[in-house]
Design a protein around this motif. Structure first.
Motif, PDB file in Angstrom:
ATOM      1  N   GLY A  93      43.031  42.550  29.934  1.00 30.66           N
ATOM      2  CA  GLY A  93      42.682  43.200  28.674  1.00 30.66           C
ATOM      3  C   GLY A  93      41.204  43.490  28.505  1.00 30.66           C
ATOM      4  O   GLY A  93      40.741  43.778  27.403  1.00 30.66           O
ATOM      5  N   LYS A  94      40.460  43.427  29.607  1.00 30.33           N
ATOM      6  CA  LYS A  94      39.018  43.706  29.577  1.00 30.33           C
ATOM      7  C   LYS A  94      38.751  45.131  30.055  1.00 30.33           C
ATOM      8  O   LYS A  94      39.587  45.756  30.708  1.00 30.33           O
ATOM      9  N   LEU A  95      37.557  45.635  29.742  1.00 32.93           N
ATOM     10  CA  LEU A  95      37.166  46.974  30.179  1.00 32.93           C
ATOM     11  C   LEU A  95      36.374  46.886  31.478  1.00 32.93           C
ATOM     12  O   LEU A  95      35.284  46.295  31.505  1.00 32.93           O
ATOM     13  N   PRO A  96      36.862  47.474  32.571  1.00 30.64           N
ATOM     14  CA  PRO A  96      36.067  47.506  33.809  1.00 30.64           C
ATOM     15  C   PRO A  96      34.901  48.488  33.644  1.00 30.64           C
ATOM     16  O   PRO A  96      35.106  49.629  33.222  1.00 30.64           O
ATOM     17  N   ILE A  97      33.693  48.032  33.997  1.00 25.36           N
ATOM     18  CA  ILE A  97      32.497  48.873  33.916  1.00 25.36           C
ATOM     19  C   ILE A  97      31.843  48.879  35.288  1.00 25.36           C
ATOM     20  O   ILE A  97      31.256  47.879  35.713  1.00 25.36           O
ATOM     21  N   MET A  98      31.954  49.989  35.996  1.00 29.72           N
ATOM     22  CA  MET A  98      31.356  50.091  37.329  1.00 29.72           C
ATOM     23  C   MET A  98      29.948  50.662  37.199  1.00 29.72           C
ATOM     24  O   MET A  98      29.752  51.732  36.610  1.00 29.72           O
ATOM     25  N   VAL A  99      28.978  49.939  37.748  1.00 31.66           N
ATOM     26  CA  VAL A  99      27.574  50.280  37.534  1.00 31.66           C
ATOM     27  C   VAL A  99      26.849  50.324  38.876  1.00 31.66           C
ATOM     28  O   VAL A  99      26.944  49.399  39.674  1.00 31.66           O
ATOM     29  N   GLY A 100      26.097  51.403  39.137  1.00 28.64           N
ATOM     30  CA  GLY A 100      25.305  51.406  40.359  1.00 28.64           C
ATOM     31  C   GLY A 100      24.722  52.759  40.693  1.00 28.64           C
ATOM     32  O   GLY A 100      25.047  53.781  40.080  1.00 28.64           O
ATOM     33  N   GLY A 101      23.881  52.730  41.717  1.00 29.10           N
ATOM     34  CA  GLY A 101      23.217  53.939  42.159  1.00 29.10           C
ATOM     35  C   GLY A 101      23.596  54.377  43.555  1.00 29.10           C
ATOM     36  O   GLY A 101      23.033  55.343  44.072  1.00 29.10           O
ATOM     37  N   THR A 102      24.557  53.685  44.189  1.00 30.30           N
ATOM     38  CA  THR A 102      25.005  54.094  45.517  1.00 30.30           C
ATOM     39  C   THR A 102      26.106  55.135  45.346  1.00 30.30           C
ATOM     40  O   THR A 102      27.276  54.798  45.107  1.00 30.30           O
ATOM     41  N   GLY A 103      25.719  56.406  45.472  1.00 29.91           N
ATOM     42  CA  GLY A 103      26.627  57.492  45.156  1.00 29.91           C
ATOM     43  C   GLY A 103      27.915  57.485  45.939  1.00 29.91           C
ATOM     44  O   GLY A 103      28.997  57.764  45.394  1.00 29.91           O
ATOM     45  N   LEU A 104      27.857  57.151  47.223  1.00 29.34           N
ATOM     46  CA  LEU A 104      29.059  57.150  48.047  1.00 29.34           C
ATOM     47  C   LEU A 104      30.039  56.078  47.587  1.00 29.34           C
ATOM     48  O   LEU A 104      31.257  56.294  47.599  1.00 29.34           O
ATOM     49  N   TYR A 105      29.535  54.935  47.176  1.00 31.51           N
ATOM     50  CA  TYR A 105      30.401  53.875  46.662  1.00 31.51           C
ATOM     51  C   TYR A 105      31.093  54.338  45.382  1.00 31.51           C
ATOM     52  O   TYR A 105      32.310  54.156  45.202  1.00 31.51           O
ATOM     53  N   VAL A 106      30.314  54.905  44.475  1.00 33.59           N
ATOM     54  CA  VAL A 106      30.859  55.366  43.195  1.00 33.59           C
ATOM     55  C   VAL A 106      31.897  56.461  43.418  1.00 33.59           C
ATOM     56  O   VAL A 106      33.026  56.389  42.918  1.00 33.59           O
ATOM     57  N   ASP A 107      31.534  57.473  44.201  1.00 32.49           N
ATOM     58  CA  ASP A 107      32.442  58.601  44.409  1.00 32.49           C
ATOM     59  C   ASP A 107      33.668  58.208  45.214  1.00 32.49           C
ATOM     60  O   ASP A 107      34.739  58.811  45.060  1.00 32.49           O
ATOM     61  N   GLY A 108      33.532  57.212  46.092  1.00 33.83           N
ATOM     62  CA  GLY A 108      34.688  56.747  46.852  1.00 33.83           C
ATOM     63  C   GLY A 108      35.804  56.286  45.941  1.00 33.83           C
ATOM     64  O   GLY A 108      36.989  56.503  46.226  1.00 33.83           O
ATOM     65  N   VAL A 109      35.428  55.653  44.825  1.00 35.47           N
ATOM     66  CA  VAL A 109      36.415  55.198  43.842  1.00 35.47           C
ATOM     67  C   VAL A 109      36.843  56.351  42.934  1.00 35.47           C
ATOM     68  O   VAL A 109      38.035  56.566  42.703  1.00 35.47           O
ATOM     69  N   LEU A 110      35.871  57.118  42.431  1.00 37.84           N
ATOM     70  CA  LEU A 110      36.185  58.178  41.472  1.00 37.84           C
ATOM     71  C   LEU A 110      37.060  59.271  42.073  1.00 37.84           C
ATOM     72  O   LEU A 110      37.908  59.844  41.384  1.00 37.84           O
ATOM     73  N   TYR A 111      36.830  59.582  43.353  1.00 39.00           N
ATOM     74  CA  TYR A 111      37.548  60.694  43.989  1.00 39.00           C
ATOM     75  C   TYR A 111      38.500  60.244  45.101  1.00 39.00           C
ATOM     76  O   TYR A 111      38.946  61.060  45.900  1.00 39.00           O
ATOM     77  N   ASP A 112      38.794  58.946  45.129  1.00 38.10           N
ATOM     78  CA  ASP A 112      39.769  58.399  46.077  1.00 38.10           C
ATOM     79  C   ASP A 112      39.526  58.906  47.495  1.00 38.10           C
ATOM     80  O   ASP A 112      40.414  59.456  48.151  1.00 38.10           O
ATOM     81  N   PRO A 145      35.032  62.406  55.106  1.00 35.75           N
ATOM     82  CA  PRO A 145      36.132  61.822  54.342  1.00 35.75           C
ATOM     83  C   PRO A 145      36.865  62.889  53.520  1.00 35.75           C
ATOM     84  O   PRO A 145      36.264  63.878  53.096  1.00 35.75           O
ATOM     85  N   THR A 146      38.164  62.661  53.289  1.00 42.59           N
ATOM     86  CA  THR A 146      38.900  63.536  52.386  1.00 42.59           C
ATOM     87  C   THR A 146      38.588  63.137  50.952  1.00 42.59           C
ATOM     88  O   THR A 146      38.178  62.007  50.689  1.00 42.59           O
ATOM     89  N   ARG A 147      38.791  64.053  50.033  1.00 42.71           N
ATOM     90  CA  ARG A 147      38.413  63.821  48.639  1.00 42.71           C
ATOM     91  C   ARG A 147      39.499  64.379  47.728  1.00 42.71           C
ATOM     92  O   ARG A 147      39.947  65.493  47.908  1.00 42.71           O
ATOM     93  N   GLN A 148      39.900  63.573  46.750  1.00 40.03           N
ATOM     94  CA  GLN A 148      40.942  63.970  45.815  1.00 40.03           C
ATOM     95  C   GLN A 148      40.328  64.388  44.481  1.00 40.03           C
ATOM     96  O   GLN A 148      39.107  64.362  44.302  1.00 40.03           O
ATOM     97  N   ALA A 149      41.191  64.769  43.539  1.00 40.78           N
ATOM     98  CA  ALA A 149      40.718  65.077  42.186  1.00 40.78           C
ATOM     99  C   ALA A 149      40.142  63.807  41.559  1.00 40.78           C
ATOM    100  O   ALA A 149      40.498  62.686  41.949  1.00 40.78           O
ATOM    101  N   MET A 150      39.279  63.974  40.571  1.00 42.17           N
ATOM    102  CA  MET A 150      38.628  62.818  39.955  1.00 42.17           C
ATOM    103  C   MET A 150      39.652  61.895  39.290  1.00 42.17           C
ATOM    104  O   MET A 150      40.650  62.348  38.718  1.00 42.17           O
ATOM    105  N   ARG A 151      39.389  60.628  39.367  1.00 42.66           N
ATOM    106  CA  ARG A 151      40.243  59.597  38.783  1.00 42.66           C
ATOM    107  C   ARG A 151      40.487  59.882  37.299  1.00 42.66           C
ATOM    108  O   ARG A 151      39.572  60.220  36.549  1.00 42.66           O
TER     109      ARG A 151
END
Length: 295
Positions: free
Chosen positions: A97-116, A172-178
């Motif tokens: 029941g908590k809100l996940p907050i992903m924080v950072g400046g490593t773009g590849l890490y962030v986009d890897g999650v956002l765009y699967d 890497p392949t890239r999907q639509a945004m999460r």
């Protein structure tokens, strides 16, 4: 657009190094019943604390942090591994029941999650060590010999050049945004950011960065992954007796500003980011987030 109820809500905070992401994320996590997932390719490493500006022990007590201190200084860690662990953390945090907050400046890490991202297999470590002995110029010559396209690869970034060779130019392949995701970006005036970077570097020196680097180098050697990062690699000349502390300081400042420029370029490409100019109006950001969560 109606949010997909099967996808956990996710708040993402991005921006350049020293732009205030950590302080904002902790404040927001406290207000919004959240927990933080650190999307940083250097804070995942144990013992590399000061030079990575890792959240302090006090900050970590204020709000639970995930994906800090995951591997030792000399262990491999990839964006693909981060994506797997981050998605597991998102699900686990949301299940409570908590809100996940992903924080950072490593773009590849962030986009890897956002765009699967569909990441490519890791390269052979022995081959990577051989490639790492080459200069950037030699790597570029090898890339040309293999007939590979550089595309948007930063030719100054040895790790990216090596990865291009390892994957034979595949990407890497890239999907639509999460779905059900809100991404907030912090935008700092460049002259003010430079002042913050200088202040941060001086604070690291006062906090004992020299000793931290020396201890890692003595135990793991200069070729370990942790000592390839900004704040660490720039000390080698000092420890080899050919440069001064001030030389290391100036190099760290320059490399940090160069990193900020690369981060700025990376995140500009994402048109889904809602940007806030710093110093931020936190009430405005909270209003944006609560509106998003109410969708």
């Amino acid at each position: 657009m109606v949010a997909n109820p099967r996808v956990s809500p996710l708040l993402v905070i991005v921006g350049e190094t020293a732009s205030g992401k950590t302080a904002l994320s902790i404040s927001l996590a406290q207000k919004l019943n959240g927990e933080i997932i650190c999307a940083d390719s250097w804070t995942v490493r144990r013992q590399a604390d000061i030079g990575t500006a890792k959240p302090s022990a006090e900050e970590q007590k204020m709000v639970p942090h995930h994906l800090l201190d995951v591997v030792d200084p000399d262990e491999d860690f990839t964006a693909a591994v981060f994506k797997k662990l981050a998605n597991e953390a998102i699900d686990e945090i949301a299940s409570r029941g908590k809100l996940p907050i992903m924080v950072g400046g490593t773009g590849l890490y962030v986009d890897g999650v956002l765009y699967d991202y569909g990441f490519l297999p890791a390269g052979d470590r022995s081959e990577r060590e051989e490639l790492n002995q080459l200069t950037n110029e030699e790597l570029l010559a090898k890339i040309d010999e293999l007939g590979l396209e550089l595309g948007e690869v930063d030719i100054r970034n040895k790790r990216r050049l090596i990865r291009l060779i390892e994957t034979n130019g595949a990407v890497p392949t890239r999907q639509a945004m999460r779905e059900n995701t809100l991404t907030i970006g912090l935008k700092y005036d460049r002259s003010e950011l430079e002042k913050r970077v200088i202040g941060r570097v001086d604070g690291m020196l006062e906090a004992g960065l020299e000793d931290e680097v020396g201890a890692i180098a003595e135990r793991y050697g200069w070729d370990c992954e942790a000592l390839k990062g900004v704040g660490y690699a720039q000390w080698r000349g000092y420890f080899e007796g050919v440069e001064t502390v001030e030389d290391a300081r100036q190099k760290i400042i320059k490399q940090t500003l160069d990193l900020a420029k690369r981060q700025r370029t990376w995140f500009k490409r994402n048109k889904s980011i809602q940007w806030f100019t710093t110093p931020v109006n936190e009430a405005e950001i909270v209003d944006t987030i609560t509106t998003f969560l109410a969708i």
